[in-house]
Design a protein around this motif. Sequence first.
Motif, PDB file in Angstrom:
ATOM      1  N   ILE A 172      28.117  19.117  27.495  1.00 35.76           N
ATOM      2  CA  ILE A 172      29.559  18.900  27.534  1.00 35.76           C
ATOM      3  C   ILE A 172      29.920  18.543  28.966  1.00 35.76           C
ATOM      4  O   ILE A 172      29.865  19.386  29.865  1.00 35.76           O
ATOM      5  CB  ILE A 172      30.320  20.145  27.070  1.00 35.76           C
ATOM      6  CG1 ILE A 172      29.914  20.511  25.636  1.00 35.76           C
ATOM      7  CG2 ILE A 172      31.827  19.922  27.154  1.00 35.76           C
ATOM      8  CD1 ILE A 172      30.522  21.805  25.140  1.00 35.76           C
ATOM      9  N   GLU A 173      30.248  17.290  29.192  1.00 39.31           N
ATOM     10  CA  GLU A 173      30.558  16.842  30.545  1.00 39.31           C
ATOM     11  C   GLU A 173      31.942  17.302  30.997  1.00 39.31           C
ATOM     12  O   GLU A 173      32.152  17.604  32.175  1.00 39.31           O
ATOM     13  CB  GLU A 173      30.469  15.311  30.622  1.00 39.31           C
ATOM     14  CG  GLU A 173      29.066  14.763  30.380  1.00 39.31           C
ATOM     15  CD  GLU A 173      28.107  15.138  31.493  1.00 39.31           C
ATOM     16  OE1 GLU A 173      28.591  15.452  32.603  1.00 39.31           O
ATOM     17  OE2 GLU A 173      26.888  15.144  31.271  1.00 39.31           O
ATOM     18  N   ARG A 174      32.879  17.331  30.065  1.00 36.32           N
ATOM     19  CA  ARG A 174      34.244  17.721  30.451  1.00 36.32           C
ATOM     20  C   ARG A 174      34.971  18.301  29.253  1.00 36.32           C
ATOM     21  O   ARG A 174      34.823  17.818  28.125  1.00 36.32           O
ATOM     22  CB  ARG A 174      35.022  16.528  30.999  1.00 36.32           C
ATOM     23  CG  ARG A 174      36.381  16.928  31.581  1.00 36.32           C
ATOM     24  CD  ARG A 174      37.175  15.719  32.076  1.00 36.32           C
ATOM     25  NE  ARG A 174      37.630  14.888  30.987  1.00 36.32           N
ATOM     26  CZ  ARG A 174      37.280  13.625  30.816  1.00 36.32           C
ATOM     27  NH1 ARG A 174      36.463  13.061  31.684  1.00 36.32           N
ATOM     28  NH2 ARG A 174      37.734  12.913  29.803  1.00 36.32           N
ATOM     29  N   ILE A 175      35.751  19.357  29.497  1.00 34.49           N
ATOM     30  CA  ILE A 175      36.631  19.944  28.488  1.00 34.49           C
ATOM     31  C   ILE A 175      38.057  19.826  28.998  1.00 34.49           C
ATOM     32  O   ILE A 175      38.374  20.300  30.094  1.00 34.49           O
ATOM     33  CB  ILE A 175      36.286  21.428  28.231  1.00 34.49           C
ATOM     34  CG1 ILE A 175      34.866  21.572  27.707  1.00 34.49           C
ATOM     35  CG2 ILE A 175      37.276  22.034  27.237  1.00 34.49           C
ATOM     36  CD1 ILE A 175      34.434  23.009  27.494  1.00 34.49           C
ATOM     37  N   GLY A 176      38.883  19.166  28.243  1.00 28.52           N
ATOM     38  CA  GLY A 176      40.273  18.969  28.639  1.00 28.52           C
ATOM     39  C   GLY A 176      41.233  19.431  27.559  1.00 28.52           C
ATOM     40  O   GLY A 176      40.841  19.700  26.415  1.00 28.52           O
ATOM     41  N   GLY A 237      44.258  19.187  16.888  1.00 26.65           N
ATOM     42  CA  GLY A 237      43.064  18.368  16.731  1.00 26.65           C
ATOM     43  C   GLY A 237      42.121  18.545  17.911  1.00 26.65           C
ATOM     44  O   GLY A 237      42.509  19.005  18.983  1.00 26.65           O
ATOM     45  N   VAL A 238      40.865  18.226  17.677  1.00 27.87           N
ATOM     46  CA  VAL A 238      39.844  18.264  18.715  1.00 27.87           C
ATOM     47  C   VAL A 238      39.104  16.935  18.690  1.00 27.87           C
ATOM     48  O   VAL A 238      38.564  16.534  17.648  1.00 27.87           O
ATOM     49  CB  VAL A 238      38.853  19.427  18.506  1.00 27.87           C
ATOM     50  CG1 VAL A 238      37.810  19.426  19.612  1.00 27.87           C
ATOM     51  CG2 VAL A 238      39.582  20.755  18.458  1.00 27.87           C
ATOM     52  N   PHE A 253      41.014  19.193  23.540  1.00 26.20           N
ATOM     53  CA  PHE A 253      41.756  20.007  22.577  1.00 26.20           C
ATOM     54  C   PHE A 253      43.225  19.595  22.634  1.00 26.20           C
ATOM     55  O   PHE A 253      43.859  19.673  23.696  1.00 26.20           O
ATOM     56  CB  PHE A 253      41.633  21.485  22.912  1.00 26.20           C
ATOM     57  CG  PHE A 253      40.271  22.073  22.661  1.00 26.20           C
ATOM     58  CD1 PHE A 253      39.983  22.710  21.474  1.00 26.20           C
ATOM     59  CD2 PHE A 253      39.279  21.980  23.618  1.00 26.20           C
ATOM     60  CE1 PHE A 253      38.733  23.251  21.246  1.00 26.20           C
ATOM     61  CE2 PHE A 253      38.029  22.513  23.409  1.00 26.20           C
ATOM     62  CZ  PHE A 253      37.752  23.151  22.215  1.00 26.20           C
ATOM     63  N   ASN A 254      43.749  19.158  21.527  1.00 28.55           N
ATOM     64  CA  ASN A 254      45.172  18.839  21.412  1.00 28.55           C
ATOM     65  C   ASN A 254      45.883  20.070  20.855  1.00 28.55           C
ATOM     66  O   ASN A 254      45.592  20.495  19.726  1.00 28.55           O
ATOM     67  CB  ASN A 254      45.384  17.633  20.491  1.00 28.55           C
ATOM     68  CG  ASN A 254      44.744  16.382  21.037  1.00 28.55           C
ATOM     69  OD1 ASN A 254      45.231  15.775  21.978  1.00 28.55           O
ATOM     70  ND2 ASN A 254      43.615  15.983  20.445  1.00 28.55           N
TER      71      ASN A 254
END
Length: 773
Positions: A172-176, A237-238, A253-254
């Motif tokens: 996982i490069e980035r979680i926003g 939503g994801v 993550f919305n």
Amino acid sequence: MFFLLIAMALTGLPEPASAQSYRFTDVRIEGNQRIEPGTIMSYAGIARGETVSAAGLNDAYQRILGSGLFESVEIEPRGSTLLISVTEFPTINRISFEGNRRIDDDVLQQVIESEPRRVFSASVAERDATRIAEAFNNAGRLGAQVTPRIIRRGDNRVDLVFEIFEGGLVEIERIGFVGNQVYSDNRLRRVLESKQAGLLRAFIRKDTFVADRIEFDKQVLNDFYQSRGYVDFRTTGVNAELTRERDGYFITFNIYEGQQFRFGEITTTTELGEVDPDEFRDALRVRPGVVYSPSVVENSIARLERLAIRKGLDFIRVEPRITRNDRDLTLDVEFAIVRGPRIFVERIDIEGNATTLDRVVRRQFRIVEGDPFNPREIRESAERIRALGFFETADVNAREGSSPDQVVVEVDVEEKPTGSLSFGGAFSSSDGFSLQAALTEENFLGRGQRVSLSLSGAEDNRVYRLQFTEPALLGRDLEFGIDVGYIETDNLDSNYDTDLVRFRPSLGFPVGERSRLNLFYQAESVNMEADYEEFTAPLPAVVTGSVISDEAGLGRVLTSSVGYTYSYDSKINGLNPNAGWRFQFGQEFAGLGGDNKFIRTTAKASAETSVLNEEVTLRASLEGGALTFSQGTSRVTDRFNIGGSIMRGFSPDGIGPRQYVDDGAGNVINDALGGNIYAVAKLEAEFPLGLPEEYGIRGGAFYDVGSVWGLDDSFASGASGIQYEDRSFRHVVGLSIFWNTPIGPLRFNFTKALEKEALDDEQKFDVTLSTRF
């Protein structure tokens, strides 16, 4: 003429052909080695002398082939004889895995259906290959490919080989996050189980992409917001996007936060004549204005139902009825006390516990056979069973018993190893490097008892310790423990060495919902020897007349004492998950035999809270102690020595009363003596440094103020060179770096003493590392 033409056309049509049929007087089966002919005939469904159509023969062929027992099937009519030729699937000689490095063979063997000495099935082998690939996918190897191969052996046997190409890790490069207004991305990332790939990606496995973990992350996000009053929160939503190089994911993550709600009016109502709603209302701890949390409501319901049980009211249920007030963003909660169905517990069945005794599991229930059934109590019991840590899985379910008003509670557990042999090392700037070994059994003989034998050795101390704990003495919430230890110290910074033998039985029990009392007896034998290696014989007068030398002259001293420790923790069933405080008070009374008679009193209060949307954590603590001798004389081994973790910026015995004497001939003693009274106050803040959250690095700042003072030792009363016996407070400020690593938490402290005494032993930097391997 028209009808004549129609008639001529109909007479010219061919007659319908009759379907071919067979009648067999004999059925011959060839090629079967392990499968009985009768079994094959049962699949065919054709009896001798029965008329069978061609479609019936095809159906028989499909049934025999569909049994999964044969590699090939042929059905051939030969006059009045039906010949069925089969080729049986071979048996599996052995199963092997090739190319797997990340997952062991034993783990993969548990995933597949195929087993040695069973019939080989190509369809089953393909399903096994899919399961193996899924196991690697869950480990972050999305490119894993598995191909089943067979190697023919004699006697219709095969070796089944799964050729595995693991592929690379997909991280996982980035979680926003999109839609978060209250909490920052960094704060929300700390909630998730999934982590971004960072510097320690070689050690952290939670930065690999696992689809099931994303679903868990959605649930913990929901719990996080719900517990903080955001009742309308939802994850809309994801999005998981694969990078161009197909070696990483960008996850977004919305979310919709909504408004924060607080408790409004709190009421209790009932239509039951034997229930006083005001009495139940007074038992609630929640008050209007507190941030709403479902866990607070659940705790309140459990509190009211326990009150009903204590009052002898059976089958009482509490139903929360919530009214939403959008104008002032409050939720009114009405706790309705109603009569539940009259259902009893018929019995409690426990399965799967091969080692753990039934009584260890059964005592986690607050109910027994014949008691009224309470679903909430069953759920809480299930949580207590899981919290034991003895089981891999623990499922608790209720089903209907012998009658509709009876319930059978079924407990199905799967045990896991509870013993451990660990070796480790620790380093601190004050104690140096030490080696540790520990043998621990958390579930001794399946009785739920804990036994631990630990050995540790450092440059200046050696510890040998045996501990035994019975968490439920006499089947009650009474924790009985025995602690036996032997400690040797070779103080590098002090002119004395000690050896200590300790025997300490204790008994602990709750005195309230959040408080606990521990009673103990302690027998301790301490031998003290003066160690002035830097002086050559004969020792100068400044040494032979020192306080340490005189105290060491007492030799071995036996102390027999009893005491108690009371503790209160507001975070147990607390209303605020981000704040809490803890208080601890204890006293030790020596004089039940032995050489000393004294009272030792200690107290500590600490508090913690999160501010600025939980980005900054504030901590404060105040602790102190007093020692009063009425028989015998105190020694440095009895008095308080502070510094190190108690007060940062100084060595463990770096402040307090000292004896400093210089005879002018090059003979100098500088001994820390400790004190009979101490007090320390500490303030601390922990905050982000702006670094990526996956690095696990945060900053801190602290301020400590404290002192230790007071000497009533007869040896010190007339001694020369006694300094700092008065109450002189030291002040220290410092900065910290917190680093959470896979091998343990690291903390770096950089300190500066604002006020100190000339002979204090200042420590401007310290780091602590503790690990197990």
